[in-house]
Design an enzyme around this catalytic site. Structure first.
Site, PDB file in Angstrom:
ATOM      1  N   HIS A 176       0.855  -1.187   0.000  1.00 24.55           N
ATOM      2  CA  HIS A 176       0.000   0.000   0.000  1.00 24.55           C
ATOM      3  C   HIS A 176       0.886   1.230   0.000  1.00 24.55           C
ATOM      4  O   HIS A 176       1.774   1.369   0.839  1.00 24.55           O
ATOM      5  CB  HIS A 176      -0.932   0.015   1.214  1.00 24.55           C
ATOM      6  N   LEU A 209     -10.766  -4.005   2.305  1.00 24.26           N
ATOM      7  CA  LEU A 209      -9.797  -3.284   1.499  1.00 24.26           C
ATOM      8  C   LEU A 209      -8.788  -2.538   2.368  1.00 24.26           C
ATOM      9  O   LEU A 209      -9.163  -1.729   3.220  1.00 24.26           O
ATOM     10  CB  LEU A 209     -10.515  -2.299   0.566  1.00 24.26           C
ATOM     11  N   ASP A 210      -7.511  -2.813   2.132  1.00 21.93           N
ATOM     12  CA  ASP A 210      -6.399  -2.128   2.806  1.00 21.93           C
ATOM     13  C   ASP A 210      -6.451  -2.245   4.322  1.00 21.93           C
ATOM     14  O   ASP A 210      -5.916  -1.395   5.040  1.00 21.93           O
ATOM     15  CB  ASP A 210      -6.359  -0.641   2.413  1.00 21.93           C
ATOM     16  N   GLU A 211      -7.076  -3.293   4.832  1.00 15.84           N
ATOM     17  CA  GLU A 211      -7.164  -3.485   6.277  1.00 15.84           C
ATOM     18  C   GLU A 211      -6.644  -4.848   6.706  1.00 15.84           C
ATOM     19  O   GLU A 211      -6.874  -5.287   7.828  1.00 15.84           O
ATOM     20  CB  GLU A 211      -8.605  -3.291   6.757  1.00 15.84           C
TER      21      GLU A 211
END
Length: 299
Positions: A208, A243-245
């Site tokens: 990320h 998402l992105d976690e």
């Protein structure tokens, strides 16, 4: 006679077969005697411990351990499993046993930004990252030249909203057919569906382009520049349907100043992203990352 009692003869002048290398990862509720039981079991099959790390998470009362050990060549995983069975059952362990001699494979996904891909290939070439690239997959043609230069299979899988299910099915098929151990999203600028994220959970790492939690949406470095940030960074994490976690494996930040332009931040960010992703992939392939709920234990 047990495997520990078995001996093999070597002809005069003939080199003995090298020992096997194994990596054992385990976790369970913390109780006295875990280390003693496990290490005694390894010793019983002629194992020699080369590296060991352990951690007790007091908040969850979970115990985590990673052991790198060697055994005589004739001691295979079935023999080791048998020796460890009492400890595994007795402590209710979640565990994995990996062949440390096998070179793991990765399938790299990339879009148009190729800096992370190029760094992975370089780190493999110089031997810092022990891995074999089983293929490069992209929704664009830009990386084809890189794949050809390195004599690697290249798979162009363009995607639209209408073709996404078929494209992802093909991607998953490529991963399974390649025999890769890990999918690496090296700035692959497509959001994986919940179905694919679930199928790859624990076997896919994303980089990320921000220090999570972050500025979300398009052009994060430009958003950061507009807000006058003093630190930028990157985060390598496991892919999950959230998402992105996903659980975070590795992070790094760089200090910046008001004198840097948005393009300067992009340049700094590229460097950080490439380093963080390579370290995250290395940690995973060396079996140094254990999941602890939404977090990770990294040895």
């Amino acid at each position: 006679m047990t495997a520990a009692d078995t001996t093999t003869s070597t002809a005069p002048g003939e080199a003995a077969a090298p020992d096997r290398t194994h990596i054992l990862n385990l976790s369970c509720t913390d109780r006295p005697g875990i280390v003693a039981r496990v290490t005694t079991s390894i010793a019983a099959v002629g194992g020699n411990i080369a590296e060991s790390a352990q951690y007790w998470d007091r908040s969850t009362d979970r115990f985590f351990m990673r052991i790198l050990f060697t055994t005589p060549r004739e001691v295979n995983h079935a023999v080791i499993h048998g020796a460890l069975r009492s400890a595994i059952d007795g402590f209710g362990m979640t565990f994995s046993l990996t062949d440390g001699d096998r070179v793991p494979g990765i399938l790299v996904l990339v879009s148009r930004f190729d800096h992370c891909l190029l760094n992975l290939l370089y780190q493999i070439r110089v031997g810092w990252l022990r891995a074999e690239v089983r293929g490069i997959v992209s929704n664009h043609e830009d990386a084809r030249t890189i794949a050809e230069q390195h004599r690697l299979p290249f798979h162009h899988l363009p995607v639209t909203r209408d073709t996404k299910p078929e494209q992802e099915a093909r991607l998953l098929e490529l991963y399974r057919d390649s025999g890769a151990d890990l999918v690496v999203l090296a700035r692959y600028m497509q959001v994986l569906s919940n179905g694919l994220s679930t199928a790859l959970q624990g076997h896919a790492i994303n980089i990320h382009h921000s220090f999570l939690p972050s500025f979300k949406g398009a052009k994060p470095y430009h958003q950061a520049h507009e807000r006058g940030v003093k630190l930028i960074g990157a985060t390598a994490h496991y892919v999950t349907p959230d998402l992105d976690e996903g659980p975070i494996i590795e992070q790094e930040t760089e200090r910046v100043t008001h004198a840097l332009s948005a393009d300067d931040l992009v340049a700094v960010g590229r460097d950080v992203e490439a380093r963080v992703l390579a370290r995250g992939v290395k940690l995973h392939l060396e079996r140094r990352v254990l999941l602890n709920g939404h977090k990770t234990v990294v040895f």
